[in-house]
Write a protein that holds these residues in place. Structure first.
Motif, PDB file in Angstrom:
ATOM      1  N   SER A 150       0.818  -1.211   0.000  1.00 52.38           N
ATOM      2  CA  SER A 150       0.000   0.000   0.000  1.00 52.38           C
ATOM      3  C   SER A 150       0.849   1.257   0.000  1.00 52.38           C
ATOM      4  O   SER A 150       0.475   2.284  -0.562  1.00 52.38           O
ATOM      5  N   LEU A 151       2.028   1.204   0.646  1.00 52.90           N
ATOM      6  CA  LEU A 151       2.922   2.354   0.658  1.00 52.90           C
ATOM      7  C   LEU A 151       3.703   2.472  -0.646  1.00 52.90           C
ATOM      8  O   LEU A 151       3.912   3.568  -1.168  1.00 52.90           O
ATOM      9  N   ALA A 152       4.117   1.333  -1.171  1.00 53.85           N
ATOM     10  CA  ALA A 152       4.950   1.348  -2.383  1.00 53.85           C
ATOM     11  C   ALA A 152       4.152   1.685  -3.634  1.00 53.85           C
ATOM     12  O   ALA A 152       4.691   2.269  -4.582  1.00 53.85           O
ATOM     13  N   PHE A 153       2.868   1.324  -3.661  1.00 56.47           N
ATOM     14  CA  PHE A 153       2.086   1.487  -4.888  1.00 56.47           C
ATOM     15  C   PHE A 153       2.068   2.934  -5.386  1.00 56.47           C
ATOM     16  O   PHE A 153       2.422   3.192  -6.544  1.00 56.47           O
ATOM     17  N   PRO A 154       1.687   3.923  -4.568  1.00 48.73           N
ATOM     18  CA  PRO A 154       1.659   5.294  -5.099  1.00 48.73           C
ATOM     19  C   PRO A 154       3.033   5.960  -5.161  1.00 48.73           C
ATOM     20  O   PRO A 154       3.251   6.858  -5.990  1.00 48.73           O
ATOM     21  N   LEU A 155       3.959   5.537  -4.282  1.00 50.89           N
ATOM     22  CA  LEU A 155       5.235   6.243  -4.180  1.00 50.89           C
ATOM     23  C   LEU A 155       6.306   5.689  -5.115  1.00 50.89           C
ATOM     24  O   LEU A 155       7.164   6.440  -5.590  1.00 50.89           O
ATOM     25  N   LEU A 156       6.276   4.383  -5.378  1.00 48.17           N
ATOM     26  CA  LEU A 156       7.339   3.764  -6.162  1.00 48.17           C
ATOM     27  C   LEU A 156       6.826   3.026  -7.397  1.00 48.17           C
ATOM     28  O   LEU A 156       7.358   3.201  -8.498  1.00 48.17           O
ATOM     29  N   ILE A 157       5.792   2.209  -7.206  1.00 47.33           N
ATOM     30  CA  ILE A 157       5.377   1.308  -8.282  1.00 47.33           C
ATOM     31  C   ILE A 157       4.795   2.063  -9.458  1.00 47.33           C
ATOM     32  O   ILE A 157       5.250   1.894 -10.602  1.00 47.33           O
ATOM     33  N   ILE A 158       3.791   2.905  -9.228  1.00 43.56           N
ATOM     34  CA  ILE A 158       3.161   3.616 -10.340  1.00 43.56           C
ATOM     35  C   ILE A 158       4.103   4.628 -10.988  1.00 43.56           C
ATOM     36  O   ILE A 158       4.230   4.670 -12.219  1.00 43.56           O
ATOM     37  N   PRO A 159       4.826   5.478 -10.211  1.00 38.73           N
ATOM     38  CA  PRO A 159       5.718   6.441 -10.872  1.00 38.73           C
ATOM     39  C   PRO A 159       6.826   5.798 -11.697  1.00 38.73           C
ATOM     40  O   PRO A 159       7.235   6.346 -12.716  1.00 38.73           O
ATOM     41  N   HIS A 160       7.331   4.630 -11.256  1.00 37.32           N
ATOM     42  CA  HIS A 160       8.481   4.038 -11.937  1.00 37.32           C
ATOM     43  C   HIS A 160       8.116   2.931 -12.918  1.00 37.32           C
ATOM     44  O   HIS A 160       8.882   2.643 -13.832  1.00 37.32           O
ATOM     45  N   LEU A 161       6.957   2.296 -12.730  1.00 38.96           N
ATOM     46  CA  LEU A 161       6.580   1.192 -13.603  1.00 38.96           C
ATOM     47  C   LEU A 161       5.366   1.499 -14.467  1.00 38.96           C
ATOM     48  O   LEU A 161       5.314   1.079 -15.621  1.00 38.96           O
ATOM     49  N   GLY A 162       4.385   2.206 -13.924  1.00 41.65           N
ATOM     50  CA  GLY A 162       3.118   2.363 -14.624  1.00 41.65           C
ATOM     51  C   GLY A 162       2.273   1.117 -14.417  1.00 41.65           C
ATOM     52  O   GLY A 162       2.753   0.070 -13.962  1.00 41.65           O
ATOM     53  N   LEU A 163       1.010   1.199 -14.756  1.00 44.00           N
ATOM     54  CA  LEU A 163       0.083   0.102 -14.481  1.00 44.00           C
ATOM     55  C   LEU A 163       0.404  -1.154 -15.280  1.00 44.00           C
ATOM     56  O   LEU A 163       0.355  -2.269 -14.754  1.00 44.00           O
ATOM     57  N   MET A 164       0.716  -0.991 -16.567  1.00 46.05           N
ATOM     58  CA  MET A 164       0.950  -2.151 -17.430  1.00 46.05           C
ATOM     59  C   MET A 164       2.159  -2.953 -16.949  1.00 46.05           C
ATOM     60  O   MET A 164       2.080  -4.165 -16.736  1.00 46.05           O
ATOM     61  N   SER A 165       3.280  -2.278 -16.769  1.00 40.39           N
ATOM     62  CA  SER A 165       4.494  -2.983 -16.338  1.00 40.39           C
ATOM     63  C   SER A 165       4.361  -3.506 -14.920  1.00 40.39           C
ATOM     64  O   SER A 165       4.846  -4.596 -14.605  1.00 40.39           O
ATOM     65  N   ALA A 166       3.698  -2.740 -14.037  1.00 40.32           N
ATOM     66  CA  ALA A 166       3.538  -3.189 -12.653  1.00 40.32           C
ATOM     67  C   ALA A 166       2.783  -4.504 -12.596  1.00 40.32           C
ATOM     68  O   ALA A 166       3.150  -5.423 -11.845  1.00 40.32           O
ATOM     69  N   SER A 167       1.722  -4.611 -13.370  1.00 40.13           N
ATOM     70  CA  SER A 167       0.944  -5.839 -13.404  1.00 40.13           C
ATOM     71  C   SER A 167       1.820  -7.017 -13.813  1.00 40.13           C
ATOM     72  O   SER A 167       1.821  -8.076 -13.170  1.00 40.13           O
ATOM     73  N   LEU A 168       2.610  -6.835 -14.853  1.00 39.11           N
ATOM     74  CA  LEU A 168       3.462  -7.926 -15.353  1.00 39.11           C
ATOM     75  C   LEU A 168       4.607  -8.226 -14.392  1.00 39.11           C
ATOM     76  O   LEU A 168       4.980  -9.398 -14.208  1.00 39.11           O
TER      77      LEU A 168
END
Length: 513
Positions: free
Chosen positions: A154-172
């Motif tokens: 929950s902490l990483a999703f808005p701060l690290l995952i979305i800014p650096h990966l985006g939704l498509m890459s994060a899912s994969l």
């Protein structure tokens, strides 16, 4: 040679796997909720439905886990399936929306599948720990690790995952994480692993890594289908998805896939937002803009020579940075965000007006539409009362108020809310409000509301030279409403009821769904 360390190694791995799968599971849930809020609207409603469906599906999965005969083999199969279904969730949803115009069915179908599989994980891990005779096994330890993993996600999703990966890459990426958990589990428990599982794992991992390697291409293909024009910039921030498109000399900005401006006609919107207030206010030395991170409103404000200071407050620092520093985008606003008279503050609008003690001659609210509760609060009586505290005695407030045609009740709710807002100079009275509107081809009939502490005299605003649309006659016309967009009964919007959200969604759904 003693084999005693093997159970402890397996125990340590299962606890580590619990953490990893908790992270992946919550990330899938957040991806589903984010995609649904982007594509279906009303983020509060979509997050609420997604969370409810996901938790219910987890309950079904936990119940169904009792029917799995071999716990470790079942856990490995669940990880392989999660790697595929969860990993390809975002690509499938975006492709379905782009090519079929349908996202609800695949969204909830995949969400239920991920929820059921995720719900099976902890009961199966607990069973495996018991089967291997873990000496210190306690079920609450497994749950504690699971909850810590959820917190990390929950902490990483808005701060690290979305800014650096985006939704498509994060899912994969997190699909690959589930597959890696599956692979190591198959190896550590190889005596119960089957050739079929190894084959399925190998195929799934190859497909997922290949898709991840081509994720940027997948994003480009999807965006080409989603947007009419060439995508020249696409970026996810902790706050929103930013997309800029271009066709010849025509540029459009989309935030969360909703259009914000089209350079073919944005001057109509921004001239009506800015110049009536600055042309009517007796003093305009200090101007506050809430929102407007693209700098277009600031561009129009700076046409007035009497303006000495502009404070622009926008939540997303990436938007203001792009429209200040990107050569092509900065040109659209005449480099207004680099003007020494402009001060940019990246913070929440509510927090700013609540904490600031500055006073402004004109306050312009160029905020996103009130499509959810988080945005609706910026159109509430309580927020307008805070804004009024920041206004000079003879100052003016202007807010964009949506379409009086497409969302008629929403527009007039905003007007009524301003009228019922506490007047700090006349206790017991509300603000004086003047509604007006203009036709913007990209948006349709679009409305604004101008508020002041006392009724305004009926006079023509002083307009700067070189405007593309607004004239004295145009201002008079803007204040006239027809039979289909004129005033109707509508509730005042406040932070308890949020009547505006319902008016907004019902109005647009009536026309376009």
């Amino acid at each position: 040679m003693s084999t005693a360390p093997a159970p402890r190694l397996r125990e340590a791995w299962l606890l580590a796997a619990t953490f990893l799968i908790a992270v992946a599971g919550l990330v899938y849930e957040l991806i589903a909720a984010t995609v649904s809020s982007y594509l279906l609207g009303d983020s509060v409603r979509q997050f609420s439905i997604v969370i409810g469906v996901f938790l219910s599906a987890m309950g079904v999965g936990a119940w169904a886990s009792r029917f799995v005969g071999q716990a470790m083999r079942g856990f490995s199969w669940a990880q392989i399936a999660l790697g595929v279904v969860g990993g390809f969730m975002a690509p499938v949803l975006f492709f379905a929306y782009a090519w079929l115009g349908e996202v609800a069915m695949p969204l909830y179908g995949m969400l239920i599948a991920v929820g059921v599989l995720s719900g099976m994980e902890i009961p199966l891990i607990a069973r495996v720990l018991k089967e291997i005779g873990a000496p210190d096994f306690r079920f609450e330890n497994v749950l504690s690790v699971d909850y810590v993993g959820a917190l990390a996600a929950s902490l990483a999703f808005p701060l690290l995952i979305i800014p650096h990966l985006g939704l498509m890459s994060a899912s994969l990426v997190f699909g690959c994480l589930n597959l890696l958990v599956a692979g190591l589990s198959l190896y550590l428990f190889r005596e119960v692993s089957s050739r079929t599982q190894w084959a399925a794992w190998t195929i799934a991992l190859l497909c997922s890594t290949a898709a991840l390697a081509q994720s940027e291409r997948l994003v480009s293909i999807t965006e080409t289908q989603l947007f009419e024009d060439d995508v020249i910039l696409s970026e996810a921030t902790p706050y929103q998805q930013i997309t800029v498109t271009r066709f010849r000399d025509r540029t459009r900005l989309f935030l969360d896939y909703s259009i914000q401006f089209d350079t073919m006609d944005e001057y109509r919107y921004h001239e009506l937002l800015v110049h009536p207030a600055l042309g009517l206010a007796p003093r305009i030395e200090s101007v506050l803009i809430l929102g407007g991170g693209d700098g277009m409103a600031a561009r129009e404000v700076l046409r007035h020579d009497r303006v000495k200071q502009v404070t622009l407050v926008d939540l997303d620092p990436r938007v203001t940075a792009l429209f200040r520093d990107h050569p092509e985008l900065a040109e659209l606003n005449n480099r207004s965000l680099s003007d020494p008279r402009v001060t940019i503050l990246n913070q929440d609008a509510w927090q700013f007006v609540d904490e600031s003690d500055a006073v402004y001659d004109v306050i312009l609210l160029d905020l996103p539409d009130p499509k959810n509760i988080a945005l609706s609060k910026l159109y509430s009586r309580q927020f307008y009362a805070l804004v009024a505290e920041r206004l000079s005695a003879n100052g003016l407030i202007v807010t964009q108020a949506g379409s009086p045609l497409f969302a008629r009740e929403a527009f007039w709710s905003t007007v009524h809310t301003l009228r019922e807002t506490r007047n700090p100079l006349a206790p017991g009275d509300g603000l004086a409000v003047r509604p007006y509107h203009v036709y913007v081809p990209s948006f349709g009939d679009w409305g604004f509301a101008m508020a002041s502490f006392a009724p305004l005299a009926d006079r023509v605003p002083k307009l700067p030279a070189g405007l593309s649309y607004l004239t004295a006659e145009g201002w008079q016309t803007a204040q006239v409403f027809g039979a289909d967009n004129g005033e109707v009964p509508a509730e005042v919007n406040d932070i308890q009821s949020h009547a505006l959200v319902g008016y907004y969604l019902d109005g647009w759904d009536r026309w376009f769904r």
